[in-house]
Design an enzyme around this catalytic site. Structure first.
Site, PDB file in Angstrom:
ATOM      1  CG  ASP A 137       9.919   7.108 -10.643  1.00 56.87           C
ATOM      2  OD1 ASP A 137       9.931   6.418  -9.606  1.00 56.87           O
ATOM      3  OD2 ASP A 137       9.083   6.966 -11.542  1.00 56.87           O
ATOM      4  CB  CYS A 194       4.046   6.090  14.906  1.00 58.24           C
ATOM      5  SG  CYS A 194       2.907   6.992  13.844  1.00 58.24           S
ATOM      6  CB  CYS A 197       2.072   5.749   7.258  1.00 59.77           C
ATOM      7  SG  CYS A 197       3.129   4.384   7.731  1.00 59.77           S
ATOM      8  CB  CYS A 201      -2.371   2.366   3.704  1.00 60.89           C
ATOM      9  SG  CYS A 201      -1.963   1.763   2.054  1.00 60.89           S
TER      10      CYS A 201
HETATM   11  C1  B12 Z   1       8.502   0.299  -8.180  1.00 59.08           C
HETATM   12  C2  B12 Z   1       8.031   1.567  -7.515  1.00 59.08           C
HETATM   13  C3  B12 Z   1       6.690   1.630  -7.141  1.00 59.08           C
HETATM   14  C4  B12 Z   1       5.762   0.417  -7.216  1.00 59.08           C
HETATM   15  C5  B12 Z   1       6.065  -0.522  -6.027  1.00 59.08           C
HETATM   16  C6  B12 Z   1       6.054   0.194  -4.673  1.00 59.08           C
HETATM   17  C7  B12 Z   1       7.120  -0.252  -3.665  1.00 59.08           C
HETATM   18  N1  B12 Z   1       6.686  -0.373  -2.435  1.00 59.08           N
HETATM   19  O1  B12 Z   1       8.293  -0.426  -3.950  1.00 59.08           O
HETATM   20  C8  B12 Z   1       4.354   1.101  -7.193  1.00 59.08           C
HETATM   21  C9  B12 Z   1       3.938   1.347  -8.628  1.00 59.08           C
HETATM   22  C10 B12 Z   1       3.248   0.340  -6.465  1.00 59.08           C
HETATM   23  C11 B12 Z   1       4.702   2.435  -6.525  1.00 59.08           C
HETATM   24  C12 B12 Z   1       3.795   3.211  -5.857  1.00 59.08           C
HETATM   25  C13 B12 Z   1       4.087   4.417  -5.237  1.00 59.08           C
HETATM   26  N2  B12 Z   1       5.245   5.107  -5.359  1.00 59.08           N
HETATM   27 CO1  B12 Z   1       6.858   4.391  -6.200  1.00 59.08          CO
HETATM   28  N3  B12 Z   1       8.534   3.796  -6.844  1.00 59.08           N
HETATM   29  C14 B12 Z   1       8.924   2.654  -7.291  1.00 59.08           C
HETATM   30  C15 B12 Z   1      10.423   2.695  -7.631  1.00 59.08           C
HETATM   31  C16 B12 Z   1      10.584   2.855  -9.141  1.00 59.08           C
HETATM   32  C17 B12 Z   1      11.233   1.491  -7.149  1.00 59.08           C
HETATM   33  C18 B12 Z   1      10.911   1.097  -5.698  1.00 59.08           C
HETATM   34  C19 B12 Z   1      11.568  -0.219  -5.354  1.00 59.08           C
HETATM   35  O2  B12 Z   1      12.731  -0.405  -5.619  1.00 59.08           O
HETATM   36  N4  B12 Z   1      10.800  -1.155  -4.774  1.00 59.08           N
HETATM   37  C20 B12 Z   1      11.334  -2.413  -4.434  1.00 59.08           C
HETATM   38  C21 B12 Z   1      10.927  -2.935  -3.053  1.00 59.08           C
HETATM   39  C22 B12 Z   1      11.921  -4.054  -2.680  1.00 59.08           C
HETATM   40  O3  B12 Z   1      10.982  -1.903  -2.083  1.00 59.08           O
HETATM   41  P1  B12 Z   1      10.382  -2.084  -0.596  1.00 59.08           P
HETATM   42  O4  B12 Z   1       9.299  -3.083  -0.592  1.00 59.08           O
HETATM   43  O5  B12 Z   1      10.086  -0.725  -0.064  1.00 59.08           O
HETATM   44  O6  B12 Z   1      11.626  -2.667   0.225  1.00 59.08           O
HETATM   45  C23 B12 Z   1      12.766  -1.860   0.536  1.00 59.08           C
HETATM   46  C24 B12 Z   1      12.777  -1.356   1.970  1.00 59.08           C
HETATM   47  O7  B12 Z   1      11.477  -1.232   2.502  1.00 59.08           O
HETATM   48  C25 B12 Z   1      13.676  -2.274   2.691  1.00 59.08           C
HETATM   49  N5  B12 Z   1      13.136  -3.515   3.254  1.00 59.08           N
HETATM   50  C26 B12 Z   1      12.250  -4.357   2.721  1.00 59.08           C
HETATM   51  N6  B12 Z   1      12.082  -5.404   3.491  1.00 59.08           N
HETATM   52  C27 B12 Z   1      12.897  -5.233   4.547  1.00 59.08           C
HETATM   53  C28 B12 Z   1      13.119  -6.024   5.645  1.00 59.08           C
HETATM   54  C29 B12 Z   1      14.033  -5.601   6.593  1.00 59.08           C
HETATM   55  C30 B12 Z   1      14.268  -6.486   7.760  1.00 59.08           C
HETATM   56  C31 B12 Z   1      14.709  -4.350   6.445  1.00 59.08           C
HETATM   57  C32 B12 Z   1      15.677  -3.863   7.453  1.00 59.08           C
HETATM   58  C33 B12 Z   1      14.466  -3.558   5.326  1.00 59.08           C
HETATM   59  C34 B12 Z   1      13.564  -4.018   4.405  1.00 59.08           C
HETATM   60  O8  B12 Z   1      14.620  -2.705   1.708  1.00 59.08           O
HETATM   61  C35 B12 Z   1      13.976  -2.781   0.466  1.00 59.08           C
HETATM   62  C36 B12 Z   1      14.973  -2.379  -0.602  1.00 59.08           C
HETATM   63  O9  B12 Z   1      15.044  -0.968  -0.707  1.00 59.08           O
HETATM   64  C37 B12 Z   1      10.874   4.001  -6.848  1.00 59.08           C
HETATM   65  C38 B12 Z   1      11.984   4.819  -7.520  1.00 59.08           C
HETATM   66  C39 B12 Z   1      13.354   4.187  -7.363  1.00 59.08           C
HETATM   67  N7  B12 Z   1      14.086   4.114  -8.441  1.00 59.08           N
HETATM   68  O10 B12 Z   1      13.735   3.799  -6.266  1.00 59.08           O
HETATM   69  C40 B12 Z   1       9.555   4.816  -6.740  1.00 59.08           C
HETATM   70  C41 B12 Z   1       9.275   5.603  -5.450  1.00 59.08           C
HETATM   71  C42 B12 Z   1       9.614   4.715  -4.269  1.00 59.08           C
HETATM   72  N8  B12 Z   1       7.845   5.799  -5.481  1.00 59.08           N
HETATM   73  C43 B12 Z   1       7.449   6.932  -4.960  1.00 59.08           C
HETATM   74  C44 B12 Z   1       6.098   7.319  -4.776  1.00 59.08           C
HETATM   75  C45 B12 Z   1       5.860   8.796  -4.469  1.00 59.08           C
HETATM   76  C46 B12 Z   1       5.065   6.388  -4.873  1.00 59.08           C
HETATM   77  C47 B12 Z   1       3.596   6.596  -4.476  1.00 59.08           C
HETATM   78  C48 B12 Z   1       3.378   7.388  -3.181  1.00 59.08           C
HETATM   79  C49 B12 Z   1       2.861   7.246  -5.636  1.00 59.08           C
HETATM   80  C50 B12 Z   1       1.342   7.318  -5.395  1.00 59.08           C
HETATM   81  N9  B12 Z   1       0.617   6.437  -6.009  1.00 59.08           N
HETATM   82  O11 B12 Z   1       0.863   8.155  -4.659  1.00 59.08           O
HETATM   83  C51 B12 Z   1       3.141   5.121  -4.330  1.00 59.08           C
HETATM   84  C52 B12 Z   1       3.367   4.601  -2.888  1.00 59.08           C
HETATM   85  C53 B12 Z   1       3.082   3.133  -2.692  1.00 59.08           C
HETATM   86  C54 B12 Z   1       3.849   2.538  -1.511  1.00 59.08           C
HETATM   87  N10 B12 Z   1       3.388   2.721  -0.284  1.00 59.08           N
HETATM   88  O12 B12 Z   1       4.891   1.943  -1.698  1.00 59.08           O
HETATM   89  C55 B12 Z   1       8.637   7.772  -4.532  1.00 59.08           C
HETATM   90  C56 B12 Z   1       8.760   7.748  -2.991  1.00 59.08           C
HETATM   91  C57 B12 Z   1       9.185   9.083  -2.411  1.00 59.08           C
HETATM   92  C58 B12 Z   1       9.365   8.992  -0.924  1.00 59.08           C
HETATM   93  N11 B12 Z   1       8.996  10.065  -0.206  1.00 59.08           N
HETATM   94  O13 B12 Z   1       9.809   8.005  -0.410  1.00 59.08           O
HETATM   95  C59 B12 Z   1       9.820   7.068  -5.319  1.00 59.08           C
HETATM   96  C60 B12 Z   1      11.171   7.123  -4.619  1.00 59.08           C
HETATM   97  C61 B12 Z   1       9.872   7.782  -6.696  1.00 59.08           C
HETATM   98  C62 B12 Z   1      10.534   9.150  -6.633  1.00 59.08           C
HETATM   99  N12 B12 Z   1      11.582   9.346  -7.396  1.00 59.08           N
HETATM  100  O14 B12 Z   1      10.135  10.040  -5.918  1.00 59.08           O
HETATM  101  N13 B12 Z   1       6.037   2.725  -6.650  1.00 59.08           N
END
Ligand code: B12
Length: 206
Positions: A137, A194, A197, A201
């Site tokens: 994490d 689908c 999720c 939410c």
């Molecule tokens: C910061 C963080 C949070 C933040 C921000 C959430 C977020 N969406 O990133 C907060 C505190 C809100 C959070 C909440 C939760 N988190 Co969190 N979090 C993290 C952390 C530390 C970093 C995530 C990150 O880098 N985010 C940055 C943004 C850029 O990510 P993103 O919006 O998803 O975008 C990515 C992709 O979607 C994609 N993408 C985005 N835009 C586009 C566009 C195109 C065209 C394409 C192709 C791709 C793409 O590329 C991006 C880069 O990866 C990780 C651990 C880690 N070191 O990775 C855990 C992690 C993601 N979290 C986790 C969990 C469990 C949760 C929660 C479910 C906890 C809960 N409250 O129940 C919630 C879920 C919320 C949600 N739906 O996201 C788990 C997920 C496990 C899994 N099965 O995937 C992780 C991996 C921690 C772990 N070690 O288990 N989290």
């Protein structure tokens, strides 16, 4: 001798992890999306996400000489009965909904020991001077993106990883290693049209 992937997987499952996959050390294809997200200030007050940005694009800066990533999943699904303290309206008034991942001991603490044990066993299994670094994490690692590439699951529309065997309620951890291990097949996206999720939410903003 370099331990085989099957040996490592077997040890990981024995230590309590539910899945174990392997991928290379190159930065994920989605890294530019991450950088855009940071540059657009989407990280709010999570300043550590900006600090980690450079390392996420070059894992050699995290573990010099890194060759592979061992990606691990561990489920936090619990029997519905455990929800009763929050959901049982008969016996006590509702006090709020607690996120499922937070209904256990803090996972950062609970998973520290099995991760250390896995690193120790890797060290014992190879006679060369290899190095292993465990993260869960908080590290400067794009955990979901690496885990998808290691075949553990695919990114759902809610952004988290969905596994065909574990569902969505699982944590991700990894061991970065200087061992050179053959990558597994990445998982492909299986969402199609689908949107379940998004509809489920709890933040209701989709
Ligand atoms: C910061 C963080 C949070 C933040 C921000 C959430 C977020 N969406 O990133 C907060 C505190 C809100 C959070 C909440 C939760 N988190 Co969190 N979090 C993290 C952390 C530390 C970093 C995530 C990150 O880098 N985010 C940055 C943004 C850029 O990510 P993103 O919006 O998803 O975008 C990515 C992709 O979607 C994609 N993408 C985005 N835009 C586009 C566009 C195109 C065209 C394409 C192709 C791709 C793409 O590329 C991006 C880069 O990866 C990780 C651990 C880690 N070191 O990775 C855990 C992690 C993601 N979290 C986790 C969990 C469990 C949760 C929660 C479910 C906890 C809960 N409250 O129940 C919630 C879920 C919320 C949600 N739906 O996201 C788990 C997920 C496990 C899994 N099965 O995937 C992780 C991996 C921690 C772990 N070690 O288990 N989290």
């Amino acid at each position: 001798m370099i331990p085989s992937k099957e040996q490592i997987r077997k040890i990981a499952l024995k230590l309590g992890f539910d899945a174990c996959g392997f991928t290379g050390a190159e930065s994920p294809d989605t890294y530019p999306n991450y950088v855009d997200w940071i540059n657009n200030e989407k990280h709010g007050r999570m300043e550590y996400l900006r600090r980690h940005s450079e390392k996420k694009g070059d894992m050699d800066k995290v573990l010099p000489g890194i060759k592979s990533v061992i990606s691990l999943a561990i489920s936090y699904q619990i029997p519905e009965a455990s929800n009763q303290s929050v959901a049982n309206k008969e016996s006590s008034p509702p006090r709020g909904l607690i996120a499922r991942y937070a209904r256990h001991e803090d996972y950062h603490d609970a998973l520290k020991k099995p991760l250390e044990d896995l690193c120790d066993q890797l060290t014992r299994l190879n006679d060369k001077d290899h190095r292993h670094l465990a993260y869960l994490d908080t590290g400067p690692i794009m955990e979901r993106d690496l885990a998808q590439r290691a075949g553990l699951g695919f990114a759902g529309k809610h952004t988290n990883l969905i596994s065909r065997s574990l569902g969505n309620w699982f944590f991700i951890a990894e061991i970065l290693t200087t061992l050179s291990l053959e990558p597994d097949e990445p998982e492909r996206n299986r969402c199609g049209t689908c949107t379940r999720c998004l509809q489920a939410c709890p933040n209701g903003r989709h």
